[in-house]
Motif scaffolding. Structure first.
Motif, PDB file in Angstrom:
ATOM      1  N   UNK A   6     129.456  17.381 -71.725  1.00 33.74           N
ATOM      2  CA  UNK A   6     130.141  18.253 -70.781  1.00 33.74           C
ATOM      3  C   UNK A   6     129.430  18.412 -69.452  1.00 33.74           C
ATOM      4  N   UNK A   7     128.482  17.543 -69.181  1.00 33.07           N
ATOM      5  CA  UNK A   7     127.658  17.671 -67.976  1.00 33.07           C
ATOM      6  C   UNK A   7     128.095  16.685 -66.908  1.00 33.07           C
ATOM      7  N   UNK A   8     128.179  17.158 -65.682  1.00 35.11           N
ATOM      8  CA  UNK A   8     128.430  16.262 -64.546  1.00 35.11           C
ATOM      9  C   UNK A   8     127.092  15.707 -64.073  1.00 35.11           C
ATOM     10  N   UNK A   9     126.956  14.402 -64.115  1.00 40.28           N
ATOM     11  CA  UNK A   9     125.707  13.741 -63.742  1.00 40.28           C
ATOM     12  C   UNK A   9     125.806  13.246 -62.301  1.00 40.28           C
ATOM     13  N   UNK A  10     124.917  13.752 -61.466  1.00 42.51           N
ATOM     14  CA  UNK A  10     124.956  13.464 -60.029  1.00 42.51           C
ATOM     15  C   UNK A  10     123.683  12.723 -59.624  1.00 42.51           C
ATOM     16  N   UNK A  11     123.839  11.655 -58.883  1.00 48.23           N
ATOM     17  CA  UNK A  11     122.683  10.936 -58.344  1.00 48.23           C
ATOM     18  C   UNK A  11     122.720  10.993 -56.829  1.00 48.23           C
ATOM     19  N   UNK A  12     121.602  11.351 -56.251  1.00 46.93           N
ATOM     20  CA  UNK A  12     121.476  11.365 -54.800  1.00 46.93           C
ATOM     21  C   UNK A  12     120.948  10.037 -54.306  1.00 46.93           C
ATOM     22  N   UNK A  13     121.763   9.321 -53.539  1.00 45.16           N
ATOM     23  CA  UNK A  13     121.339   8.040 -52.956  1.00 45.16           C
ATOM     24  C   UNK A  13     120.514   8.338 -51.718  1.00 45.16           C
ATOM     25  N   UNK A  14     119.229   8.129 -51.845  1.00 48.17           N
ATOM     26  CA  UNK A  14     118.322   8.533 -50.773  1.00 48.17           C
ATOM     27  C   UNK A  14     117.393   7.411 -50.335  1.00 48.17           C
ATOM     28  N   UNK A  15     116.779   6.720 -51.299  1.00 45.65           N
ATOM     29  CA  UNK A  15     115.731   5.769 -50.910  1.00 45.65           C
ATOM     30  C   UNK A  15     115.545   4.704 -51.983  1.00 45.65           C
ATOM     31  N   UNK A  16     116.499   3.784 -52.152  1.00 46.94           N
ATOM     32  CA  UNK A  16     116.327   2.733 -53.158  1.00 46.94           C
ATOM     33  C   UNK A  16     115.088   1.884 -52.866  1.00 46.94           C
TER      34      UNK A  16
ATOM     35  N   UNK B 129     126.347   4.410 -63.349  1.00 53.49           N
ATOM     36  CA  UNK B 129     126.763   5.242 -64.485  1.00 53.49           C
ATOM     37  C   UNK B 129     126.970   6.703 -64.103  1.00 53.49           C
ATOM     38  N   UNK B 130     126.632   7.095 -62.892  1.00 53.37           N
ATOM     39  CA  UNK B 130     126.740   8.495 -62.477  1.00 53.37           C
ATOM     40  C   UNK B 130     128.196   8.928 -62.362  1.00 53.37           C
ATOM     41  N   UNK B 131     128.429  10.212 -62.585  1.00 53.76           N
ATOM     42  CA  UNK B 131     129.763  10.758 -62.352  1.00 53.76           C
ATOM     43  C   UNK B 131     130.021  10.923 -60.855  1.00 53.76           C
ATOM     44  N   UNK B 132     128.974  11.288 -60.135  1.00 51.19           N
ATOM     45  CA  UNK B 132     129.078  11.541 -58.695  1.00 51.19           C
ATOM     46  C   UNK B 132     127.844  10.966 -58.016  1.00 51.19           C
ATOM     47  N   UNK B 133     128.034  10.397 -56.839  1.00 51.15           N
ATOM     48  CA  UNK B 133     126.913   9.967 -55.998  1.00 51.15           C
ATOM     49  C   UNK B 133     127.019  10.682 -54.660  1.00 51.15           C
ATOM     50  N   UNK B 134     125.907  11.244 -54.227  1.00 49.74           N
ATOM     51  CA  UNK B 134     125.845  11.931 -52.940  1.00 49.74           C
ATOM     52  C   UNK B 134     124.805  11.236 -52.072  1.00 49.74           C
ATOM     53  N   UNK B 135     125.169  10.973 -50.827  1.00 46.43           N
ATOM     54  CA  UNK B 135     124.239  10.320 -49.901  1.00 46.43           C
ATOM     55  C   UNK B 135     124.138  11.138 -48.625  1.00 46.43           C
TER      56      UNK B 135
ATOM     57  N   UNK C  40     125.902  -5.282 -53.283  1.00 43.65           N
ATOM     58  CA  UNK C  40     126.526  -5.447 -54.582  1.00 43.65           C
ATOM     59  C   UNK C  40     126.339  -4.313 -55.566  1.00 43.65           C
ATOM     60  N   UNK C  41     125.911  -3.134 -55.073  1.00 42.48           N
ATOM     61  CA  UNK C  41     125.774  -1.997 -55.973  1.00 42.48           C
ATOM     62  C   UNK C  41     127.161  -1.519 -56.406  1.00 42.48           C
ATOM     63  N   UNK C  42     127.282  -1.108 -57.648  1.00 42.16           N
ATOM     64  CA  UNK C  42     128.523  -0.513 -58.154  1.00 42.16           C
ATOM     65  C   UNK C  42     128.432   0.995 -57.993  1.00 42.16           C
ATOM     66  N   UNK C  43     129.404   1.584 -57.305  1.00 43.65           N
ATOM     67  CA  UNK C  43     129.419   3.031 -57.095  1.00 43.65           C
ATOM     68  C   UNK C  43     130.554   3.652 -57.911  1.00 43.65           C
ATOM     69  N   UNK C  44     130.387   4.902 -58.366  1.00 41.09           N
ATOM     70  CA  UNK C  44     131.464   5.563 -59.121  1.00 41.09           C
ATOM     71  C   UNK C  44     132.622   5.935 -58.208  1.00 41.09           C
ATOM     72  N   UNK C  45     133.669   6.492 -58.813  1.00 37.98           N
ATOM     73  CA  UNK C  45     134.848   6.855 -58.020  1.00 37.98           C
ATOM     74  C   UNK C  45     134.606   8.015 -57.071  1.00 37.98           C
ATOM     75  N   UNK C  46     133.687   8.918 -57.437  1.00 39.49           N
ATOM     76  CA  UNK C  46     133.413  10.087 -56.592  1.00 39.49           C
ATOM     77  C   UNK C  46     132.103   9.885 -55.830  1.00 39.49           C
TER      78      UNK C  46
END
Length: 212
Positions: free
Chosen positions: A85-95, A125-131, A144-150
């Protein structure tokens, strides 16, 4: 003060704001045998979060993209092991690849390739990505990175001081200096992308002009 004392001070400061700050110390976690340090840290993070999630399920978990800290937690959710039930968020900051590219440095060891994989997979695999910028999202897509829908752009929170009108100074009037300038300081990592070479070039120019 030692590291533990310094951390305790920060933990106390955040607690006064209603925020619990926890440090995960390797000596206090189960031993994990892995040749890849960042994958090891990611797995230990997953074990810690899973136990806390059982006690009180998380609504949202935020991870940085850098070094793939969320990799195993995101795998666990995708396979139905935890965080349903958790929304998993990844912050795209510094690959890592972006950092190496900006420093004009190649991948030299298997560690860099492993970091690149767990960062890319974690974002996918993240539910949300924020940059903080559209630029970085475009950079990942071009590689070629795969990003989620949100996916969202959320700029960093700035200081309230930057909202004020700057003081109007006459450029023709020099401000008095109380004492001679005896020190020039470079604020930033000692990396090409942080402007270190430019800073050194500026010192060379000042030296040529006799200003040092």
């Amino acid at each position: 003060p030692d590291d533990r004392t310094r951390f305790s001070r920060w933990a106390d400061a955040y607690e006064r704001k209603g925020i619990r700050l926890v440090e995960l110390r390797p000596a206090e976690l189960p031993p994990i045998h892995s040749g890849h340090y960042n994958a090891q840290r990611s797995y230990l993070t997953y074990l810690w979060l899973k136990e806390r999630d059982r006690e009180r399920p998380y609504d949202v978990i935020h991870f940085p993209d850098t070094l793939g800290h969320g990799y195993y937690s995101l795998i666990a959710k995708s396979q139905g092991w935890a965080f349903a039930g958790t929304t998993m968020v990844t912050g795209a900051h510094s690959p890592s690849e972006w950092v190496l590219e900006a420093n004009r440095a190649p991948f030299l060891t298997g560690q860099e390739f492993a970091d690149d994989h767990i960062e890319r997979a974690g974002v996918a695999m993240s539910d949300v990505v924020i940059s903080p910028s559209a630029y970085l999202l475009d950079w990942t897509r071009r590689r070629g990175w795969e990003l989620p829908g949100r996916v969202f752009v959320q700029q960093y929170v700035g200081s309230r001081a930057t909202d004020r009108e700057p003081a109007q100074l006459d450029p023709g009037v020099s401000r008095p200096v109380d004492r001679p300038i005896e020190e020039l300081v470079f604020f930033g990592r000692l990396e090409l992308r942080k402007g270190l070479v430019l800073f050194c070039d500026g010192l060379d120019l000042l030296a040529e002009e006799g200003a040092l």
